[in-house]
Design a protein around this motif. Structure first.
Motif, short mmCIF file in Angstrom:
data_model
loop_
_atom_site.label_atom_id
_atom_site.label_comp_id
_atom_site.label_asym_id
_atom_site.label_seq_id
_atom_site.Cartn_x
_atom_site.Cartn_y
_atom_site.Cartn_z
N GLU A 543 -5.98 -23.22 31.92
CA GLU A 543 -6.24 -22.85 30.24
C GLU A 543 -4.95 -23.40 29.60
O GLU A 543 -5.06 -24.02 28.29
CB GLU A 543 -6.34 -21.37 29.98
CG GLU A 543 -7.80 -21.03 30.75
CD GLU A 543 -9.12 -21.30 30.03
OE1 GLU A 543 -8.67 -22.20 28.77
OE2 GLU A 543 -9.84 -21.42 30.52
N LYS A 544 -3.76 -23.06 29.99
CA LYS A 544 -2.60 -23.47 29.44
C LYS A 544 -2.36 -25.23 29.25
O LYS A 544 -2.17 -25.67 28.37
CB LYS A 544 -1.43 -22.85 29.98
CG LYS A 544 0.00 -23.35 29.18
CD LYS A 544 -0.09 -22.69 27.87
CE LYS A 544 1.42 -22.97 27.29
NZ LYS A 544 1.24 -22.54 25.95
N LYS A 546 -5.00 -27.25 29.40
CA LYS A 546 -5.95 -27.76 28.66
C LYS A 546 -5.48 -27.75 27.10
O LYS A 546 -5.85 -28.52 26.33
CB LYS A 546 -7.34 -26.93 28.93
CG LYS A 546 -8.46 -27.17 27.89
CD LYS A 546 -9.77 -26.51 28.23
CE LYS A 546 -10.70 -26.83 26.99
NZ LYS A 546 -12.06 -26.23 27.31
N GLU A 547 -5.07 -26.43 26.83
CA GLU A 547 -4.48 -26.25 25.50
C GLU A 547 -3.39 -27.16 25.03
O GLU A 547 -3.63 -27.80 24.12
CB GLU A 547 -4.16 -24.73 25.46
CG GLU A 547 -3.53 -24.17 23.94
CD GLU A 547 -2.83 -23.06 24.01
OE1 GLU A 547 -1.86 -22.80 23.28
OE2 GLU A 547 -3.18 -22.16 24.95
N LEU A 548 -2.51 -27.58 25.77
CA LEU A 548 -1.67 -28.35 25.64
C LEU A 548 -1.94 -29.93 25.26
O LEU A 548 -1.73 -30.67 24.39
CB LEU A 548 -0.58 -28.52 26.64
CG LEU A 548 0.60 -27.28 26.92
CD1 LEU A 548 1.28 -27.77 28.11
CD2 LEU A 548 1.44 -27.35 25.78
N GLN A 550 -5.25 -30.68 24.55
CA GLN A 550 -6.14 -30.56 23.20
C GLN A 550 -5.18 -30.35 21.95
O GLN A 550 -5.72 -31.08 21.08
CB GLN A 550 -6.93 -29.18 23.27
CG GLN A 550 -8.00 -28.90 22.17
CD GLN A 550 -9.14 -29.43 22.57
OE1 GLN A 550 -9.57 -29.50 23.61
NE2 GLN A 550 -9.87 -30.34 21.58
N GLU A 551 -3.92 -30.15 22.09
CA GLU A 551 -3.25 -29.86 20.90
C GLU A 551 -2.80 -31.26 20.75
O GLU A 551 -2.36 -31.78 19.68
CB GLU A 551 -2.04 -28.67 21.04
CG GLU A 551 -1.30 -28.69 19.84
CD GLU A 551 -0.18 -27.69 20.27
OE1 GLU A 551 1.01 -27.72 19.55
OE2 GLU A 551 -0.29 -26.67 20.99
N ASP A 554 -6.14 -34.11 21.34
CA ASP A 554 -7.36 -33.78 20.94
C ASP A 554 -8.50 -34.23 21.93
O ASP A 554 -9.35 -34.77 21.48
CB ASP A 554 -7.63 -34.29 19.26
CG ASP A 554 -9.02 -33.58 18.96
OD1 ASP A 554 -9.28 -32.77 19.46
OD2 ASP A 554 -9.66 -34.36 17.98
N ASP A 556 -10.85 -33.06 25.10
CA ASP A 556 -11.19 -32.05 25.98
C ASP A 556 -11.30 -32.46 27.71
O ASP A 556 -12.15 -33.16 28.01
CB ASP A 556 -12.75 -31.42 25.53
CG ASP A 556 -13.22 -30.42 26.46
OD1 ASP A 556 -12.47 -29.73 27.08
OD2 ASP A 556 -14.21 -30.01 26.25
N ASP A 558 -12.16 -30.44 29.97
CA ASP A 558 -12.93 -29.63 30.78
C ASP A 558 -13.93 -30.69 31.84
O ASP A 558 -14.08 -30.23 32.98
CB ASP A 558 -13.98 -28.67 29.89
CG ASP A 558 -14.41 -27.65 30.74
OD1 ASP A 558 -13.45 -26.77 31.19
OD2 ASP A 558 -15.66 -27.72 30.91
#
Length: 1547
Positions: A543-544, A546-548, A550-551, A554, A556, A558
């Motif tokens: 999750e962390k 993926k967040e990095l 994504q930020e 941009d 995904d 997944d």
């Protein structure tokens, strides 16, 4: 217009950190967090003035503020004026900039989003330049457009900006929207059940074809919802997420049909062609036979049946784009995409089983890991508990591992664990700097895994290997890692679509200030997102992460991530997958009919060998399963079309006994020959040659034999014939010893496309390597044997076969039995393949290489050939290359570049598609050279040749035109690994020469140059060479080849000399100087021949000829000097790898310079002998000629008629008198050197040495006739003046000795192999001279003649012991003792010390002799006397120590050879070379075995306390390790000292 307040740099440098912060806040007006970063990093004024944009970005500040800061800084520092823009622009927020870009500039949304991500507000945007936009990955077109629109903004009228809903982001300007989309309809009622959705989808799609609906109604009712199956590379990730997608209802078929209805007839044909080639899907392509005659409706139905619903849509879109129908593809995507996205979002909670997802990601929806050739792992810190669950890495085909754990190679680390069972080389990122080919070669990439420590390595104790914090890593290591990533992502290094990158996160990544984040961004700059998968040790870590991402990006991740499985489950899932096309336990035959397991680590280390296991290909596919049958069909099709044979071909034929692999007639012969050598040969390594015409199945036959012997003997194929043979020998011996104390027999296949020396070198290296392994007992291990099966391409296999034994040959001609076998195979192929008649390589052989069949193929295919088109040009290049260069191809990437193809999508057949209508003649091969890449070539060399003939016959296109066109193309001559190989092939095509039928010398020029010369002559040939010399400016081969062409073919010596000098200036070596010498020699010969024909002579010609001769001798001497001093490298320098323009193979120059000097000298003698006053037909004039050349008289003392011409001749000779006077002496010294070489040295390159020896012998006969017979005038004087009698007698005796080559020590040794009568007369001669010594004053001459007298007595005794001229051993010993006292221990020649070995070698009971002193003396004198050329070579013994007494104990080599009269000469020579001669009983009975020892690697003969140093005749007979051992051996006497033969260890 605003101007910034400029300040001198000196003032800014005085600013404190607070001043900088204040300026950023008040003047630049950036956010406080940005200004604070400058304070945190201690940026004061003196630092600020040096800042660039990259430095600001390195502080973690985004692109927008960074551009603004640097713009203000430049204004402040340099006084630059910033452009003025409307005030409202500078007040725009980043969201308003985003709106303006989409609504008014109309750019792609990804660019607008990118700028918004980088905080580009209005005040930042006005500071942007084009490069700033390019740095944000905005393409040039949109960048220019943005800046242009920005400059055109009006002060008065502010553009209207509307908020943009998230779902209305534009992917492209003005997209084509359907009037009503399925997605909109479905989205209107998200709660509707799925079957209702189908009904609504039906309504939206429409029912235009009633007939089609009726036809598909039944199928619609019967079909169930399909499980997802990943399709092409780009789509597969999303499809792993869903458990159900659109069912295969008729509607999808109808949509595809309606899309295809929009195609024109020609476009629909193209669609069919590309569809049958489509290979991105997990499914096999639709066969051509199924597509024949199908209309749009049938095609649509066939696609949905074959690929299933989702796959059919995806394939349709891909193929439409390939044929440039992008608008139709977009429409179809918009129609189907909305519905798919809706269903994906609805089913997101129904995440696919993570185990299946992991399998799909690693196998592209299959069951085997062989979809990817190479994997790159990026891994962060692991814990000791995790390592046990990472064994799956051992199974992956790892290209490299980027490891951010500094403890990875400690006892508990991941790297240490991996290296327990697999091999990996340990590297740092900095080692990936430099030229790609050098990096690949130096780091052994592709052959072995590279484990790269990207942030320290704690198992090494040094500060440079400590782990760095993030900021220090960013400064010191980040650029190296980025360079590493850049190299990895280069298409020359990793094939896109065949490589996968895995981010393996074993510990959390808490923030973007982590090196692994920068590494991910580095990869994203060069590759598509879909090439990366992510495996995380926990969901929280994922999750962390993926967040990095994504930020920052941009994106995904997944669909490409696995995070719900434990590492134990990941490990088990991967281990359950099938490995890379090989059995899980690879087995090798061992002793006593047993088997052993070939460990992965052992195979990793044997990088030079492709090892064939006895269970090769087994247990990979279930027999007769669809996968098994598909694999078989594919493998057969590739091979019979013209691909290289694979082990799979034999495996499948073994599985089906009804359809065996065709056995050629020579199959049994080759197999029998191998078994015979294994059983009967006494040699440790045997070289068997299999000569074959190109393209007639020689290598296939060899591999077939090897396949059938794999259970009896360990088998391997040498991957690269250019590797150092010492390295290959070590690996072969390791294979021999693997998992077994007793060494096993090995069969090694070498595919030698050119007749090189390498297999012969390897044959010598292997025994040496075996002997150096002290734990191998050679005498007891009969199984310690290597058979090298050397497949050699030859234009005349039968002739080559006759010259080399043992060998076999195979030609491009089938026997009637073989033709029947091919007919049967064709019938078998018709049962399993649609059109086996298109398997052209097979059909060529079946037709018995019928030229008419091949010509018809070429004619039909090239009917509409147009050389102006790119694909036709490229095909002609391939035809030329494949006709003239064995194993040649052009890389697929280079073909795509030439054809102007953009590498957006990576499909296997894309280049072949563009090559229509020639693609049926082409095939893609996998090439492993300095990496792995795909190369395109023509199926068969005979097709290539036929195409060249057809070009000329029907299209007036000559091979010279194609050659010039290749040399004209800049693309082929830029830097790159695959381009270098292509450039090497072009160079080889121009300079590589084939051997003549006699096999001794090569043709003067390459076949291509020969053809161009015969058809078009000098102008075209020279034009090609000149162009090539510009392209290959660092290659000496091209100017050297042109020089040879000009002097041999055109007799243009001045022009030839110019090009030879150019070659020499590129690199001075023996071969470039020899070419200069050969040009002068040819010029001199030409002048001499012309002089013979002319009745009157021009004195100036003499002057010219002497100058030419002087220059020639200088060149030959320099060539010889370089050959003498040149160290022989293990490998040739890279720039000379294809240098084959010389008259001799590399490393075979030897004494050619000496021979050249002799040839020139005798040409000069011949030219001088035609002068009026040196006419050799007149005895008196001949005497003057001899006297002048012997320096007895000057030219002024020569009697001549007094006329103008003779006076001019005299002046010319006086000018060159020194050169001419020295010529005879130089000739004599050269003959003596050559005598030494041919007498003392072991032969190498025998064909060339035989030729040199023959030339030297012929010239010596001329020398004898010229200088070794007393003229009649001298005999008359002897009668008239008795006082001259003594001197003339002495001179006559010495002339006789010189005439019989007995005036030198080496010359007398040669008489061991001649009739006894000759040496008897020689001995008598020396006896006479000995009696006259008291009257002679020249001490050196007396000493030399005494030494020669002693040797002649020894030789005479061995040939005729009862001769009355033989002195007793005592008198010879006394004479030698006296001589040794005179010369001492520093005599410049080894001759007296050699005699001391023969006469004073101790008897068994003797201890106190000075023989060791003489051994030292002979070694010292040979070092001084013999040139470096001789020092580098082994000497041979002419005499051996026997069991008798006195002179009888000396046994000559010819006496030993007498026992083997019936044996073939080549076989006997081989017995001497490998030492097996000493195992023969007659030799054992004749020679005395000497006891000795080996201490510190040195061999000694022991007599009581006396130790005499001797050299081992075969160096590898001395075991390594400096072990002190008792030994025994036979003793031979060589000019460098005593030699130990057949060394046996007593224990």
């Amino acid at each position: 217009m605003r101007r910034s307040r400029t300040q001198p740099i000196a003032e800014i440098e005085k600013w404190t950190e607070e001043d900088v912060h204040r300026w950023l806040m008040t003047e630049v007006k950036v956010h406080k967090t940005c200004a604070d970063r400058f304070v945190e990093e201690e940026v004061s004024g003196d630092s600020l003035v040096a800042f660039k944009k990259t430095d600001i970005l390195d502080l973690g500040i985004k692109h927008g503020p960074a551009v603004k800061i640097i713009s203000y800084l430049e204004s402040l520092r340099d006084g630059l004026q910033r452009d003025q823009f409307p005030a409202y622009v500078e007040n725009w927020t980043k969201e308003q900039v985003h709106q303006w870009l989409l609504q008014h500039v109309n750019v792609y949304s990804k660019y607008a989003i990118r700028l918004q991500e980088e905080d580009v507000s209005g005040d930042c945007l006005v500071c942007f330049k084009k490069q700033d936009l390019l740095d944000l990955e905005v393409k040039s077109g949109p960048a220019v457009k943005i800046l242009s629109n920005l400059r055109q903004l009006s002060k008065d009228q502010e553009p209207t900006l509307q908020p943009i809903p998230h779902n209305e982001q534009k992917e492209a300007p003005n997209p084509i929207q359907p009037e009503v989309s399925v997605a909109q309809t479905v989205a209107s009622d998200p709660a509707e059940p799925f079957n209702t959705t189908e009904v609504q989808a039906d309504k939206m799609l429409g029912k235009k074809s009633g007939k089609a609906q009726q036809q598909f109604k039944k199928a619609s009712e019967e079909k169930k919802i399909d499980e997802p199956k990943p399709q092409n590379f780009k789509a597969r990730r999303k499809e792993t997420m869903v458990t159900s997608v659109l069912p295969g209802v008729p509607n999808i078929t109808v949509v595809i049909q309606e899309t295809l209805d929009n195609l024109k007839k020609e476009d629909f044909k193209k669609f069919h062609f590309h569809l049958k080639q489509y290979k991105t899907s997990q499914f096999q392509p639709i066969r051509e036979s199924k597509l024949e005659g199908k209309d749009t409706m049938d095609t649509a139905q066939l696609m949905t049946d074959h690929y299933e619903s989702n796959g059919a849509v995806r394939v349709t879109v891909d193929v439409l784009r390939e044929i440039n129908q992008c608008e139709l593809a977009n429409q179809l995507e918009n129609t189907m995409g909305g519905l798919e996205q809706h269903l994906l979002s609805r089913d997101k909670k129904k995440e696919a089983n993570q185990g299946d997802k992991l399998k799909n990601l690693l196998t592209c929806g299959g069951n085997s890991l062989d979809n990817y050739d190479n994997m790159i792992i990026v891994v962060n810190k692991s814990s000791p508990e995790q390592v046990q669950y990472l064994k799956f890495l051992n199974k992956l085909k790892l290209f490299c591992v980027l490891d951010f754990d500094p403890d990875s190679n400690t006892q508990v680390g991941l790297c240490h664990s991996y290296r327990e069972s697999r091999w990996a080389n340990l590297h740092t990122p900095s080692q990936y700097q430099g030229q790609i080919d050098s990096v690949i070669k130096n780091l052994n990439l592709y052959k072995q895994t590279s484990w790269v420590f990207c942030n320290g390595r704690h198992d090494l104790d040094s500060d440079s290997n400590k782990e760095l914090n993030y900021w220090n890593w960013l400064r010191k290591s980040c650029s190296d890692v980025e360079q590493l990533v850049l190299l990895i992502c280069n298409p020359d290094v990793l094939l896109h679509g065949r490589s996968l990158i895995m981010f393996l996160l074993l510990s959390p990544v808490d923030s973007e200030k982590d090196p692994i984040c920068d590494t991910y961004k580095a990869f994203m700059k060069h590759i598509e997102e879909e090439m990366i998968i992510h495996i995380c040790e926990s969901q929280s870590t994922y999750e962390k992460w993926k967040e990095l991402i994504q930020e920052k990006l941009d994106f995904d991740i997944d669909p490409q991530s696995v995070y719900e499985l434990s590492l134990s489950e990941v490990n088990g899932t991967v281990l359950a997958l099938r490995p890379f096309s090989e059995s899980s336990e690879r087995l090798l035959p061992s002793s006593d009919s047993s088997f052993v397991v070939l460990k992965n680590k052992d195979e990793d280390l044997l990088t030079a060998l492709d090892i064939l296991c006895l269970n090769q290909c087994e247990n990979i596919y279930e027999d007769n399963s669809p996968e098994f049958n598909d694999k078989r069909t594919k493998v057969e099709e590739e091979f019979y079309r013209g691909g290289k044979v694979k082990w799979w071909n034999f495996f499948f034929c073994d599985k089906d006994k009804q359809r065996p692999f065709i056995k050629r007639d020579k199959y049994e012969n080759v197999k029998r020959m191998i078994r015979s050598e294994l059983r009967e040969s006494k040699e440790m390594c045997v070289l068997l040659n299999l000569f074959h015409n190109p393209g007639c199945g020689g290598t296939t036959l060899a591999m077939h034999v090897m396949w059938d012997l794999r259970k009896e003997i360990r088998c391997a194929v040498l991957k690269d014939n250019s590797l150092p043979m010492t390295e290959v020998a070590v690996q072969v011996v390791k294979l021999m010893k693997l998992e077994n104390e007793k060494p096993c027999q090995v069969l090694l296949l070498i595919d030698d496309s050119k007749e090189t020396e390498n297999p012969y070198k390897l044959c010598n290296c292997i025994p040496q390597t075996v002997e150096s392994h002290s734990n191998i007992n050679v005498d007891k291990a009969l199984s310690c044997k290597v058979i090298i099966l050397n497949c050699v391409r030859s234009q005349n296999p039968k002739d080559s076969y006759r010259r080399h034994k043992p060998s076999q040959y195979i030609t491009a001609s089938l026997s009637p039995e073989e033709q029947n076998e091919f007919e049967k195979k064709l019938n078998e192929l018709r049962e399993t393949h649609d059109t086996p008649e298109n398997f052209y390589s097979f059909m060529i052989m079946k037709s018995n290489f019928d030229k008419k069949y091949i010509d018809d193929l070429a004619r039909n295919t090239l009917e509409n050939f147009d050389f102006s088109s790119k694909n036709a040009k490229l095909f002609s290049f391939l035809a030329l290359l494949n006709s003239y260069v064995a194993e040649s191809e052009i890389s697929r990437s280079l073909c795509e570049d030439f054809l102007g193809m953009k590498r957006i999508r990576w499909q296997e057949e894309s280049a072949l598609d563009r090559m229509e209508p020639f693609s049926n003649f082409l095939i893609i091969d996998r090439v492993e050279e300095l990496g792995v890449y795909e190369g395109i070539r023509i199926l068969h060399s005979s097709i290539a040749s036929a195409c060249l003939e057809e070009f000329e016959r029907s299209h007036s296109l000559k091979v010279s035109d194609i050659t010039i066109e290749i040399l004209h193309c800049d693309l082929f001559f830029s830097i790159g690994v695959v381009k270098k190989r292509f450039m090497d092939s072009i160079q080889q095509m121009l300079i590589a020469r084939q051997q003549k039928k006699d096999g001794v010398v090569r043709e003067p020029f390459s076949p291509l140059i020969d053809k161009i010369h015969s058809e078009q002559g000098r102008q075209t040939v020279q034009q090609i060479f000149v162009k090539a010399s510009i392209r290959f400016e660092k290659s000496l081969s091209i100017p050297q080849a042109l020089a040879r062409y000009l002097y041999i073919k055109e007799h243009d010596f001045p022009e030839a000399l110019k090009w030879a000098e150019k070659a020499k200036n590129i690199k001075a070596n023996p071969y470039t100087f020899d070419t200069i010498g050969q040009i002068h020699k040819s010029n001199l010969k030409s002048n001499n021949d012309r002089g013979k024909q002319e009745t009157s002579c021009n004195p100036e010609d003499l002057n010219t000829n002497i100058k030419i001769a002087s220059n020639a001798i200088t060149a030959f001497k320099k060539a010889q000097e370089l050959a003498n001093s040149e160290e022989e490298p293990e490998e040739e320098p890279e720039e000379e790898a294809v240098d084959e323009s010389d008259d001799f193979p590399r490393k075979s120059y030897h004494v050619q310079g000496y021979v050249g000097v002799l040839e020139i000298a005798f040409l000069v003698f011949e030219i001088l002998s035609r002068l009026p006053f040196f006419d050799k037909r007149d005895p008196m004039k001949k005497m003057y000629f001899q006297s002048f050349l012997k320096k007895a008289i000057p030219i002024t003392s020569v009697y001549k008629e007094d006329n103008e011409r003779n006076n001019i001749y005299e002046e010319i000779i006086k000018e060159h008198e020194r050169f001419l006077h020295n010529l005879k002496t130089e000739v004599k010294e050269t003959f003596e050197l050559l005598d030494c070489f041919f007498t003392y040295m072991k032969g190498r390159n025998s064909e060339f040495q035989t030729k040199n020896h023959s030339i030297a012998c012929d010239l010596f006969k001329h020398y004898v006739s010229l200088f070794c017979c007393a003229p009649e005038e001298m005999k008359k004087k002897q009668k008239n003046n008795p006082n001259l009698n003594f001197k003339i007698n002495i001179e006559e005796q010495r002339m006789f000795l010189e005439k019989n080559q007995a005036d030198t020590f080496a010359g007398i040794l040669q008489h061991l192999d001649k009739p006894a009568e000759e040496i008897e007369r020689i001995t008598e001669c020396y006896a006479y001279l000995q009696k006259q010594h008291h009257q002679l004053t020249k001490k050196k001459q007396k000493t030399k003649e005494t030494i020669n007298c002693i040797l002649s007595n020894i030789v005479l005794y061995l040939l005729k012991p009862n001769s009355k001229h033989v002195k007793s051993i005592d008198s010879l010993s006394d004479l030698l003792s006296t001589t040794l006292q005179d010369v001492g221990l520093r005599y410049p020649f080894p001759d007296p010390y050699y005699l001391a070995l023969l006469l004073f070698w101790p008897r068994t009971t003797e201890e106190d002799t000075e023989i060791a002193t003489y051994v030292t003396a002979i070694r010292n004198s040979t070092r001084k006397y013999l040139t470096p050329l001789f020092q580098k070579r082994s000497t041979v013994a002419h005499l051996y120590l026997g069991k008798e007494k006195g002179l009888k104990r000396l046994v000559s080599k010819p006496q030993l050879d007498e026992n083997f009269k019936k044996m073939r000469r080549e076989t006997l020579a081989q017995l001497w070379r490998n030492g097996d001669i000493f195992k023969d009983k007659t030799i054992i009975n004749r020679l005395q075995r000497v006891r000795g020892s080996i201490e510190q690697g040195e061999v000694f003969a022991n007599y009581g306390k006396l130790k005499i140093p001797v050299r081992p005749a075969l160096i590898h007979r001395v075991s390594g390790g400096f072990s002190t051992e008792k030994v025994s051996f036979y003793l031979g006497f060589a000019i460098k000292g005593p030699l130990a033969y057949d060394i046996q260890y007593e224990n």
